[in-house]
Design a protein around this motif. Structure first.
Motif, PDB file in Angstrom:
ATOM      1  N   GLU A 417       0.746  -1.196  -0.108  1.00 28.47           N
ATOM      2  CA  GLU A 417       0.079   0.253   0.010  1.00 28.47           C
ATOM      3  C   GLU A 417       0.846   1.332  -0.118  1.00 28.47           C
ATOM      4  N   ALA A 419       0.365   5.722   0.206  1.00 30.72           N
ATOM      5  CA  ALA A 419      -0.209   6.875   0.298  1.00 30.72           C
ATOM      6  C   ALA A 419       0.542   8.015   0.132  1.00 30.72           C
ATOM      7  N   SER A 429      -5.643  10.869   3.836  1.00 35.27           N
ATOM      8  CA  SER A 429      -4.983  10.333   2.447  1.00 35.27           C
ATOM      9  C   SER A 429      -5.835   9.017   1.760  1.00 35.27           C
ATOM     10  N   SER A 430      -5.854   8.890   0.800  1.00 38.10           N
ATOM     11  CA  SER A 430      -6.429   7.830  -0.026  1.00 38.10           C
ATOM     12  C   SER A 430      -5.274   6.871  -0.257  1.00 38.10           C
ATOM     13  N   ILE A 431      -5.635   5.423  -0.470  1.00 37.19           N
ATOM     14  CA  ILE A 431      -4.418   4.520  -0.448  1.00 37.19           C
ATOM     15  C   ILE A 431      -4.603   3.774  -1.969  1.00 37.19           C
ATOM     16  N   SER A 432      -3.467   3.766  -2.530  1.00 37.63           N
ATOM     17  CA  SER A 432      -3.234   2.892  -3.617  1.00 37.63           C
ATOM     18  C   SER A 432      -2.538   1.726  -3.291  1.00 37.63           C
ATOM     19  N   ARG A 453      -2.080  14.439  -6.056  1.00 34.50           N
ATOM     20  CA  ARG A 453      -2.741  15.214  -4.961  1.00 34.50           C
ATOM     21  C   ARG A 453      -4.018  15.872  -5.205  1.00 34.50           C
ATOM     22  N   ALA A 456      -6.878  13.049  -5.690  1.00 32.99           N
ATOM     23  CA  ALA A 456      -7.232  12.537  -4.525  1.00 32.99           C
ATOM     24  C   ALA A 456      -8.064  13.589  -3.808  1.00 32.99           C
ATOM     25  N   THR A 459     -11.351  13.323  -5.416  1.00 30.97           N
ATOM     26  CA  THR A 459     -12.062  12.282  -4.994  1.00 30.97           C
ATOM     27  C   THR A 459     -12.704  12.112  -3.442  1.00 30.97           C
ATOM     28  N   LEU A 460     -11.755  12.821  -2.634  1.00 31.84           N
ATOM     29  CA  LEU A 460     -12.113  12.926  -1.343  1.00 31.84           C
ATOM     30  C   LEU A 460     -13.311  13.731  -0.963  1.00 31.84           C
ATOM     31  N   GLU A 463     -16.631  12.148  -2.354  1.00 32.76           N
ATOM     32  CA  GLU A 463     -17.243  11.010  -1.290  1.00 32.76           C
ATOM     33  C   GLU A 463     -17.767  11.924  -0.299  1.00 32.76           C
TER      34      GLU A 463
END
Length: 794
Positions: A417, A419, A429-432, A453, A456, A459-460, A463
């Motif tokens: 993972e 971040a 943070s989002s995780i890849s 960033r 991300a 996207t955050l 959501e």
């Protein structure tokens, strides 16, 4: 303890110390046929009766040092692959060291016969003397590990795991790995003693639930005489998995069939005498479990100091799907079958590293995993990203080239993972991730793709369902009290300057902190100075100015709450409302002040009748002032830099409660008394009643109002109410709340953010699209852009 007794104890201690120092033995153990030092030999000092006084283990150079109490008469040396040796100690002068070098004779073979110990409950076998000779050699190697654990324990890094395997036990479905560092010579330690195993077995049944616990024997258990007394010993020749090895097998004696026991083999290397492995299986389980091979394996490795340590172990247990067959009525008529094997659970670990205080070290044959983290949109290296195995606590940081190397780990499937390091530090943070199967060989091509960033953050915010009209930046903040404790449910606002024309009005954001005092502001403008403040009840924060860097796209701020007198605020923010009794003109304490739209309590008036306005946002706010026994007073307050005048409001006592007329169509008391129903019957305008709002109580007000033709347009983070379907360009609607003028197009302030208001708070709405429809009592404030009358619940 008295002072006299303490002095006596001290003298006694000194006497003992002097005596201990009087007998020291120092020497080297070496092979008799050469001068090669022997490492890992156990050297013991014995008294005249053969009792053990002290012992140690030789180092890599064969050196040993013993300190006795003066009664030592001999030194005894043992090591696997060598005949035991004993040397008599001569007299030594006071406080001197006796030098005793010991020549050690190698065994020509490991099976030199010894006397057979009592095994009356075991079948008679011809190879018993040779089996016991091999057992003694194995015990000698185990003893060296136990002594080394006490004398010179290393610091070790251990990688342990829990695995779930398929029904054949050949494929790992899931694996959880733990990495730990601690000091211990033997990494595997049994949870029970040999005596406890003999009495209770190697399995513990659960007090509740259905998880059973299984145990493996360690060196202390195998060395204990109880283990030998409950197990039969025999020789086992090498097999396909143990070439050039010889084994000593152990099996439970008669009478051990009432508990779960172990049956296995200790394997020793023939060429270089040393412990190699131990395989064992659990006994007295169901036939399905025993056929599936419920048991464990241990692998030994001789360390640089000559001591064998457990370097790898695994406990392998089948998972059964048990079936219950009803043979008759009730529980007494049911039969639980062993079921079938549906999978396996493995628990184990490997020694990754070991280091001793004298500089010796050892590195295990584990794989290293390395790779790069890159930005998805550009393929550029992601520097300072945080990388780890999923579920692991240890994480690494990528360098300027986006490269990383994870710690050595055991074979199996992993999820790597990554971040964003900056966002991870802020907890947003989002995780890849990337899947990788690890073996024994190093892996250097792992590639994790991390969104930029900016992406991300977008996207955050999506959501979070947070609007982002002004930019793609993120502000993460924390509201705290003066003592550093988090301040939940604090009202947070941000303000920044706009552009030319209509956009010259300030843009605003508002929200609330969560249970941890944290808040996020999505869609913050890039490179613009934001002025932030927070308030809760009567507490406020000093304004904080933050500008988010165009490269970072994210920033953090902490707002600390204090009393208005304890923070730095401009003069117009220090205004207060003074509340008096209308009849006596005296200040009134305990009057509650609330924001009319949000019901947020600003505070209660103090003994001087004042309530601070410091927590109000700049612009117009409708306040409710209430106290039992007094009429509710509605007050419109404008917080603006040019207005610093104090406000005084008299409250009148309630002389008589008005009778309430209740009808099915009524919305709220204010709406009813103001002629809501009469206007609705005339057919002018568009109306929403209580049931219209209750049907959509979870929706925001802006969405509900669209049902009567009121449209909204986003202007900044606030929804501007527009004239629906008439005129071009559309212009802001005049708004009344509970009969009080709240906003007009002539105002110099922003329209209210109706998307942040909720339908559940309202009982009625009237919308008049043209000036001809506007009721006469409100016509004086009509701007030609339409009018909206909102009625809140009582």
């Amino acid at each position: 303890m008295s002072r006299f007794a303490y002095k006596l104890a001290t003298v006694g201690f000194l006497c003992i110390s002097t005596r201990l120092a009087a007998q020291r033995v120092d020497g080297v153990v070496h092979e008799s046929s050469s001068t090669e030092p022997v490492a890992g030999a156990v050297v013991s000092m014995l008294d005249s009766a053969g009792h053990l006084l002290t012992r140690t283990v030789t180092g890599a150079d064969g050196h040993y040092r013993l300190v006795g109490n003066g009664s030592g008469t001999s030194v005894h040396v043992i090591r696997i692959g060598f005949r035991p040796a004993t040397r008599t100690l001569g007299a030594a002068a006071f406080d001197t060291t006796l030098g005793v070098d010991i020549a050690f004779e190698t065994l020509p073979m490991l099976l030199e016969a010894v006397d057979v110990q009592d095994q009356s409950r075991c079948p008679s076998v011809d190879d018993a003397p040779a089996a016991f000779a091999l057992w003694e050699q194995a015990r000698t190697a185990l003893l060296a590990g136990v002594v080394a654990r006490d004398v010179d324990p290393p610091t070790v890094r251990m990688v342990s795991y829990e695995r779930t395997l398929d029904s054949r036990g050949s494929h790992i479905d899931e694996q959880l790995v733990h990495d730990s560092i601690y000091i211990a010579s033997q990494p595997v330690v049994s949870a029970r003693t040999a005596a406890e195993f003999a009495a209770r077995g190697y399995r513990a049944l659960p007090a509740t639930g259905n998880i059973e616990t299984y145990f493996a024997p360690d060196a202390d258990v195998l060395l204990d005489s109880t283990f030998l007394g409950t197990h039969c010993i025999s020789l086992r020749q090498h097999d396909a998995d143990h070439a050039d090895e010889i084994g000593v097998a152990f099996a439970p004696t008669k009478g051990q069939d009432s508990v779960v026991d172990v049956d296995g083999v200790l394997w020793l290397n023939r060429a270089v005498p040393a412990l190699d492995a131990m395989n064992f299986r659990f006994t007295n389980l169901s036939s399905r479990e025993m056929d599936a091979g419920a048991g464990g394996d241990l692998v030994f490795t001789v360390m640089p100091n000559g001591v064998a340590m457990i370097s790898r172990w695994n406990l392998h247990l089948p998972s059964l799907q048990r079936q219950e067959i009803r043979l008759g009525g009730g529980r007494s008529g049911s039969l639980v079958t062993p079921g079938r094997v549906v999978g396996f659970r493995d628990s184990g670990g490997e020694l990754a590293e070991a280091a001793w205080h004298d500089g010796l070290s050892w590195l295990g044959p584990l794989a290293t995993i390395s790779g790069h983290v890159v930005v998805k949109e550009t393929g550029a290296p992601a520097a300072n990203a945080r990388v780890r195995f999923r579920g692991a606590r240890t994480e690494m940081t990528t360098d300027s080239a986006g490269a990383f190397t994870l710690p050595m780990t055991v074979p199996g499937p992993y999820v790597v993972e990554a971040a964003d390091g900056v966002m991870a530090a802020l907890g947003v943070s989002s995780i890849s991730s990337a899947n990788v199967t690890v073996g024994r060989a190093p892996i250097d091509n792992v590639r994790v793709v991390l969104p930029s960033r900016k992406t991300a953050i977008a996207t955050l915010c999506a959501e979070m369902k947070a609007p982002s009209p002004h930019g793609n930046d993120l502000l993460v903040g924390r509201v705290q009290f003066a003592n550093g404790a988090p301040a939940p449910d604090a009202y947070v606002r941000a303000e920044w300057g706009g552009g030319a024309g209509a956009e010259a009005l300030p843009n605003r954001f508002s929200g609330r902190s969560d249970a941890t005092g944290t808040f996020e502001m999505c869609g913050a403008p890039d490179g613009v100075a934001l002025t932030l403040s927070a308030a809760r009840d009567t507490l406020v924060s000093t304004d904080a100015v933050v500008a988010i860097d165009s490269v970072a796209h994210v920033a953090q701020v902490t707002l600390t709450l204090a009393t208005p007198s304890g923070v730095a605020l401009p003069k117009y923010r220090r205004r207060r409302v003074t509340i008096t009794d209308a009849a006596s003109h005296t200040p009134m304490a305990g009057v509650e002040a609330l924001d009319a739209l949000t019901d947020r309590v600003l505070g209660r008036s103090s003994v001087d009748g004042t309530v601070s306005l410091a927590s109000l946002a700049p612009g117009q706010t409708v306040l409710h002032l209430r106290k039992v026994g007094y009429e509710l007073r509605t007050l419109v307050v404008n917080v603006e830099p040019g207005d610093t005048l104090p406000v005084t409001v008299p409250l009148m006592t309630v002389t008589q409660l008005a009778a309430m007329k209740i009808t099915v169509a009524a919305t709220s008391r204010l709406a009813y008394d103001s002629g809501f129903e009469d206007r609705a019957l005339q057919g002018l305008g568009h109306f929403l009643r209580l049931n219209d709002f209750e049907r959509r109580e979870a929706d925001n007000l802006a969405n509900v109002l669209q049902g009567i033709g009121v449209k909204q347009a986003m202007s900044g983070p606030r929804a501007t109410i527009l004239l629906g379907g008439h005129g071009y360009p559309p212009c802001p609607v005049t708004i009344y709340i509970d009969g009080m003028l709240y906003y007009t197009g002539r105002s110099k302030t922003r329209p209210p953010d109706v998307s942040s208001m909720f339908a559940i708070d309202f009982a009625g709405a009237e919308y008049y699209a043209s000036g001809a429809e506007v009721p006469a009592q409100y016509a004086g404030t009509d701007t030609g852009c339409g009018m909206l009358l909102l009625w809140r619940k009582n």
